[in-house]
Design a protein around this motif. Structure first.
Motif, PDB file in Angstrom:
ATOM      1  N   PHE A 711       0.821  -1.218   0.000  1.00 44.00           N
ATOM      2  CA  PHE A 711       0.000   0.000   0.000  1.00 44.00           C
ATOM      3  C   PHE A 711       0.857   1.272   0.000  1.00 44.00           C
ATOM      4  N   TRP A 712       2.110   1.163  -0.434  1.00 49.54           N
ATOM      5  CA  TRP A 712       3.024   2.303  -0.318  1.00 49.54           C
ATOM      6  C   TRP A 712       2.622   3.477  -1.219  1.00 49.54           C
ATOM      7  N   GLU A 713       1.797   3.219  -2.228  1.00 51.36           N
ATOM      8  CA  GLU A 713       1.329   4.316  -3.074  1.00 51.36           C
ATOM      9  C   GLU A 713      -0.145   4.636  -2.802  1.00 51.36           C
ATOM     10  N   PHE A 858      23.752   0.181  -0.883  1.00 54.82           N
ATOM     11  CA  PHE A 858      23.103   1.427  -1.293  1.00 54.82           C
ATOM     12  C   PHE A 858      21.812   1.138  -2.054  1.00 54.82           C
ATOM     13  N   TRP A 859      21.895   0.233  -3.009  1.00 52.22           N
ATOM     14  CA  TRP A 859      20.744   0.010  -3.897  1.00 52.22           C
ATOM     15  C   TRP A 859      19.576  -0.635  -3.147  1.00 52.22           C
ATOM     16  N   ILE A 860      19.876  -1.599  -2.313  1.00 53.23           N
ATOM     17  CA  ILE A 860      18.810  -2.263  -1.562  1.00 53.23           C
ATOM     18  C   ILE A 860      18.197  -1.310  -0.543  1.00 53.23           C
ATOM     19  N   THR A 861      19.017  -0.479   0.096  1.00 59.80           N
ATOM     20  CA  THR A 861      18.501   0.473   1.083  1.00 59.80           C
ATOM     21  C   THR A 861      17.655   1.551   0.412  1.00 59.80           C
ATOM     22  N   PHE A 867      10.083   6.918  -0.775  1.00 62.67           N
ATOM     23  CA  PHE A 867      10.261   8.185  -1.489  1.00 62.67           C
ATOM     24  C   PHE A 867      11.320   8.072  -2.581  1.00 62.67           C
ATOM     25  N   ALA A 868      12.085   6.991  -2.554  1.00 63.60           N
ATOM     26  CA  ALA A 868      13.158   6.816  -3.538  1.00 63.60           C
ATOM     27  C   ALA A 868      12.809   5.798  -4.610  1.00 63.60           C
ATOM     28  N   ARG A 869      11.738   5.034  -4.440  1.00 65.62           N
ATOM     29  CA  ARG A 869      11.490   3.886  -5.317  1.00 65.62           C
ATOM     30  C   ARG A 869      11.279   4.292  -6.770  1.00 65.62           C
ATOM     31  N   ARG A 870      10.382   5.207  -7.013  1.00 71.43           N
ATOM     32  CA  ARG A 870      10.107   5.583  -8.396  1.00 71.43           C
ATOM     33  C   ARG A 870      11.318   6.252  -9.043  1.00 71.43           C
ATOM     34  N   SER A 900      15.522  -5.791  -5.895  1.00 79.81           N
ATOM     35  CA  SER A 900      15.291  -4.689  -4.964  1.00 79.81           C
ATOM     36  C   SER A 900      14.587  -3.521  -5.636  1.00 79.81           C
ATOM     37  N   THR A 901      14.944  -3.204  -6.853  1.00 87.84           N
ATOM     38  CA  THR A 901      14.373  -2.034  -7.529  1.00 87.84           C
ATOM     39  C   THR A 901      12.911  -2.243  -7.881  1.00 87.84           C
TER      40      THR A 901
END
Length: 961
Positions: A711-713, A858-861, A867-870, A900-901
């Motif tokens: 439900f993050w969006e 870095f990438w997984i975090t 706020f960083a996913r998109r 992760s992405t």
């Protein structure tokens, strides 16, 4: 291992595969322990071995290897492995045991870069029983690829330095030296390293001698080079190249050089060979073998930036080594055990006698200890030490049995040796070994291993534990949660079923029968069968050869009878009839208020058919899969599931931590599969909110996180779930406070750390205020203001509620920190901004030549920051070719990037876009990850659609939206 037995193991390989080597010529020894007068090398030359000359200034290496071979079947071909990473400069073929004229030994060669094979075709056939010798001159670059023989960088007073290390599993030895790079081609090794005098050389075996290496030895004053330059069978391998009139020997630059000769090793597989060169610091101790009473040195080497942080790793090593000797009743066969800690490394590698691993899993600042780091180091090192027997002394015949190595090392490292959950008969554990029953390794195992394994194996894109593999791209993808975690969980289930003492007795019988040889899963099953008298092959076959696992559905009939049925569990819904053919042998382990029914007292504890009825007093509390030792889900009626959860929530319940963890895990999985309402999961968590145990809360937190992520969006539901989490974690922080006490149990410390981190992440005002206050003091020079356990949470809060100044401070801490105690928290802080510009700067920052393990962190975090996913997704699409060029040949970095992405996306549009985008990309090295991620996106999409109104209603009822 007897020659004929090893030949048999090789002969069983897929001879028709272009990726596999024929078994008619096999290596016996790399290096020469004696000098043949006819083919005389000067012993002073130190080039009778697998000889590696390393230059850390030019980041290059040169090598010469002499390989003693044995021909088991007449042939005109010798085929071995060599990758394009190394340049083969010359080959000499010599035969001691076959009478041939020199002109008869002329040969031609083919170098096949696609299959990484070299074929030598002789003018006349090599006879059965003959013993050829190959001398090969080669060289290459020490790349930063983290594979093969590669460079590793570190900082000393702001200056970048390098060391060199090896990573040969599964098929990367061929990138370092020409060899027979398959696990069944075991041979002994005599290794010599030439390096700059001020550096340290280490390898699998102890140093036999070390002396200066002079320019005369390097430039051809001795027999090896004159022999090569005029050899009747010499030729260059590069097409179009003219034969050289002179073979250049090891070129020496400025400075003083030395050669380090190591003792000869026992027979071992190429992927376990190891050597390293650098400015290493060392701490050392020893243990006394309980079998032979020999004193065995144990050491931990680090680069200078890790000096003073390896004592705990050393303590683990010296303590668990004698425990393993007792458990296996097999003495450690090598004269020493070293561990090297180096950057630019993936996890840890169990090279025989020289374990190598990254700082994040081996180093701990003694001035900033924290429980999670303490436990992680102990688990990783205990895992790698298990391999010294299980994998190194006895090795799988081919990579389809990789799980045999990794699953067993995982159960030993994460459960049996570190814990006392099975009452293992090792009562003389040293007092200074801080492994106590309160670690509750059994419950921790469910969270760290079984949970992730079951999640992955519930997808159609999963694979069997024992999966057929052929080429290197397929092999490296098997290093996943199924090979490690599911395999370990299946072995745990077997151990619980037959009894741990009998299980380990069977393992000991297996090891003793196959010492120094190769084996398959059936060999292990036969050892356990001998110890137990049970048909273990039949019992275990479907668990390792079939994909997936069952869900056991419990239906209550008339009083005193339950009906149970097994079907394959799929997280995206019911299986088709074709998908539901497998029947597993399911140990039911029915836990009631009276006892756990065991095989010795009840015949119906093993479900080996589709369905059956069981007599059971249902008026008393009961639960299938008691202790959660089984690798399956259990589905009850809604009423019974609620009743079990209410019983488990009681302080005096017969259901312990492992049962609560299992209930949470099953309820989550059933909700994901739309086999129950998601509100059922929220109800269980609400019932367990007074749990006092860290591991129970860890399981609940993992479940909540998965729910929040779908439900993050959705702004409304995200806010409601944030308020719900505040109501869970704030009271724990209020009760436990912020600072650990020396006399507190580790469970209390762990729960405090978890509660503070989660309360801060969901914006609990009091917790955020307290952590910002501590950050201010820390930033002004008072490092004691932030305990090590909550450093990560505090750094994340500082950046989330701060701005560029805090972000720049995190970057400075990351760049200057040499300890994982600050290194990883700083990465977490940098990645936790809500500011799109700072997020983009983090992404730009990852373009720098970071340590390999840091890029993954870095990438997984970043992916864990909604706020960083998109932003990360857009960047990945736009720069995919550049990312692939950088990481495509790497170990599993592309796998991590894809998972992760994209793994938290929740729309069909996203799945379709990713699928279409990758359709024409070369994903051969990570195609499993692509399939699994696409399926996960669609599972998330379906779950979100089915759960939205249910979760909204649950939150609305509690006035949280």
């Amino acid at each position: 291992m007897p020659v004929n037995a090893q030949e048999g193991a090789v002969a069983m390989s897929a001879a028709s595969s272009p990726y596999r080597l024929p078994g008619n010529v096999r290596p016996v020894h790399y290096g020469r322990d004696s000098v043949d007068e006819e083919f005389a090398y000067d012993a002073e030359c130190c080039l009778l071995d697998l000889n590696i000359k390393t230059d850390l200034e030019s980041l290059s290496f040169q090598g010469v290897v002499v390989v003693d071979l044995e021909v088991s079947e007449e042939t005109s071909e010798i085929v071995f492995n060599a990758a394009e990473d190394i340049k083969l400069n010359a080959i000499v073929l010599h035969i001691q045991s076959q009478s041939l004229e020199k002109e008869d030994l002329q040969f031609g060669t083919d170098l096949d870069p696609q299959y990484e094979r070299v074929t030598i075709r002789t003018r006349k056939p090599l006879l059965e029983g003959s013993k050829p010798q190959l001398t090969i001159v080669f060289g290459g670059k020490l790349s930063g690829s983290s594979l093969g023989y590669h460079s590793s960088s570190y900082q000393v007073n702001g200056t970048q330095k390098h060391c060199s290390v090896t990573q040969f599993e599964p098929t990367f030895a061929r990138r370092a030296f020409p060899c027979w790079d398959e696990p069944a081609f075991k041979a002994s090794y005599k290794i010599t390293m030439v390096s700059r005098e001020e550096t340290v050389n280490i390898s699998n075996m102890p140093v036999a001698s070390e002396k200066a290496y002079t320019s005369a030895q390097a430039t051809g004053g001795y027999g090896i080079w004159s022999t090569l330059s005029s050899a009747f069978s010499y030729l260059t391998l590069r097409k179009g190249a003219e034969p050289q009139s002179d073979i250049k020997a090891f070129s020496l630059g400025d400075g003083r050089w030395k050669s380090t000769e190591f003792e000869t090793s026992p027979v071992m597989s190429t992927y376990l060979v190891a050597f390293a060169n650098g400015d290493f610091k060392v701490v050392e101790d020893s243990y006394t073998s309980p079998i032979s009473e020999k004193v065995i040195p144990v050491r931990v080497y680090t680069t200078p930036d890790g000096e003073g942080q390896a004592e705990w790793s050393l303590n683990v090593s010296k303590t668990v080594m004698p425990l393993y000797e007792k458990v296996f009743d097999v003495e450690f066969p090598l004269p020493k055990l070293d561990t090297l800690v180096a950057n630019d490394y993936h996890g840890a590698m169990e090279n025989w006698g020289l374990i190598i691993g990254q700082p994040n899993v081996y180093l701990m600042d003694p001035n900033k200890p924290d429980f999670n780091t303490t436990q992680r180091i102990a688990e990783v090192q205990t895992h790698e030490i298990a391999h010294q027997w299980f994998g190194n002394i006895v090795t799988m015949s081919w990579w389809d049995n990789l799980w045999l190595n990794e699953g067993f090392a995982t159960i030993m490292g994460a459960l049996i040796i570190l814990g006392e959950s099975y009452n293992i008969a090792l009562t003389d554990r040293p007092d200074n070994f801080l492994v106590k029953p309160e670690w509750n390794s059994s419950a921790r195992f469910l969270i760290s291993q079984t949970s992730d394994a079951l999640a992955l194996d519930s997808r159609r894109s999963s694979h069997p534990i024992q999966n057929p593999v052929d080429n290197p791209n397929e092999i490296k993808q098997l290093l996943d949660q199924l090979t490690y975690a599911k395999a370990a969980s299946v072995l745990r289930m077997l151990s619980a079923y037959v009894g741990e003492e009998q299980f380990l007795k069977g393992v000991s019988l297996y090891l003793k029968k196959h010492l120094y040889g190769n084996s398959t899963a059936n060999d292990l099953w036969d050892g356990i069968a001998e110890a137990t008298g049970l048909d273990i092959r039949s019992l275990m076959d479907n668990w390792i050869t079939k994909i997936g696992y069952p869900v056991v559905t419990v239906t209550e009939k008339e009083s005193g009878v339950i009906h149970i049925r097994q079907d394959r569990f799929l997280v995206d819904g019911s299986p088709s009839s074709e998908e539901n053919k497998t029947l597993w042998n399911v140990p039911l382990s029915i836990l009631t208020s009276d006892e756990i029914f065991k095989k010795s007292t009840a015949q119906h504890t093993l479900l080996d058919q589709r369905e059956t009825d069981i007599q059971l007093d249902t008026t008393k509390p009961f639960k299938l899969n008691g202790g959660s030792t089984g690798v399956y889900r259990v589905r009850y009626s809604t009423e019974r599931a609620q009743a079990i959860a209410k019983e488990a929530a009681k302080e005096d319940s017969i259901f312990k931590t492992e049962d609560r963890i299992g209930l949470v895990s099953d309820t989550l999985a059933l909700a994901q599969a739309s086999l129950s309402d998601t509100s059922s999961l929220l109800n269980v968590i609400e019932l367990f909110k007074d749990d006092k145990e860290n591991l129970g809360w860890t399981a609940m937190n993992d479940a909540i996180t998965k729910l929040v992520n779908i439900f993050w969006e959705d702004e409304e539901l995200s806010e409601g779930l944030r308020i719900f989490q505040q109501s869970l974690y704030a009271p724990i922080v209020e009760r436990l406070g912020y600072d650990n006490q020396d006399d507190e149990a580790v469970d209390v410390k762990g729960l405090r750390t978890l509660a503070i981190a989660r309360a801060a992440a969901v914006g609990e005002p009091k917790v955020v205020k307290e952590l910002l206050s501590r950050w201010k003091a820390y930033n002004e020079g008072d490092e004691s203001a932030i305990p090590a356990d909550i450093l990560g949470a505090t750094f994340r809060v500082a950046v989330e509620h701060g701005g560029r100044a805090e972000w720049e401070t995190m970057k400075k801490i990351y760049e200057s920190g040499s300890s994982p105690a600050t290194h990883l928290p700083a990465i977490g802080g940098m990645c936790n901004s809500k500011d799109p510009e700072l997020i983009k700067e983090v992404i730009e920052y990852t373009k720098k030549p970071l340590r390999t393990q840091d890029f993954d962190s870095f990438w997984i975090t970043l992916a864990n920051n909604p706020f960083a996913r998109r932003i990360s997704i857009d960047y990945t699409y736009e720069n995919f070719d550049a990312i692939t060029e950088r990481f495509g040949r790497g170990f599993n970095t592309m796998k991590n990037i894809i998972e992760s992405t994209f793994g938290k996306l929740t729309t069909e549009e996203d799945a379709t876009k990713l699928e279409s985008f990758l359709e024409n990309k070369d994903t051969a090295g990570y195609n499993m990850a692509v399939a699994q991620t696409l399926e996960l996106i669609r599972v998330n999409t379906k779950w979100r659609k089915n759960a939205t109104e249910d979760v909204k209603g649950w939150l609305d009822e509690r006035k949280m939206i």
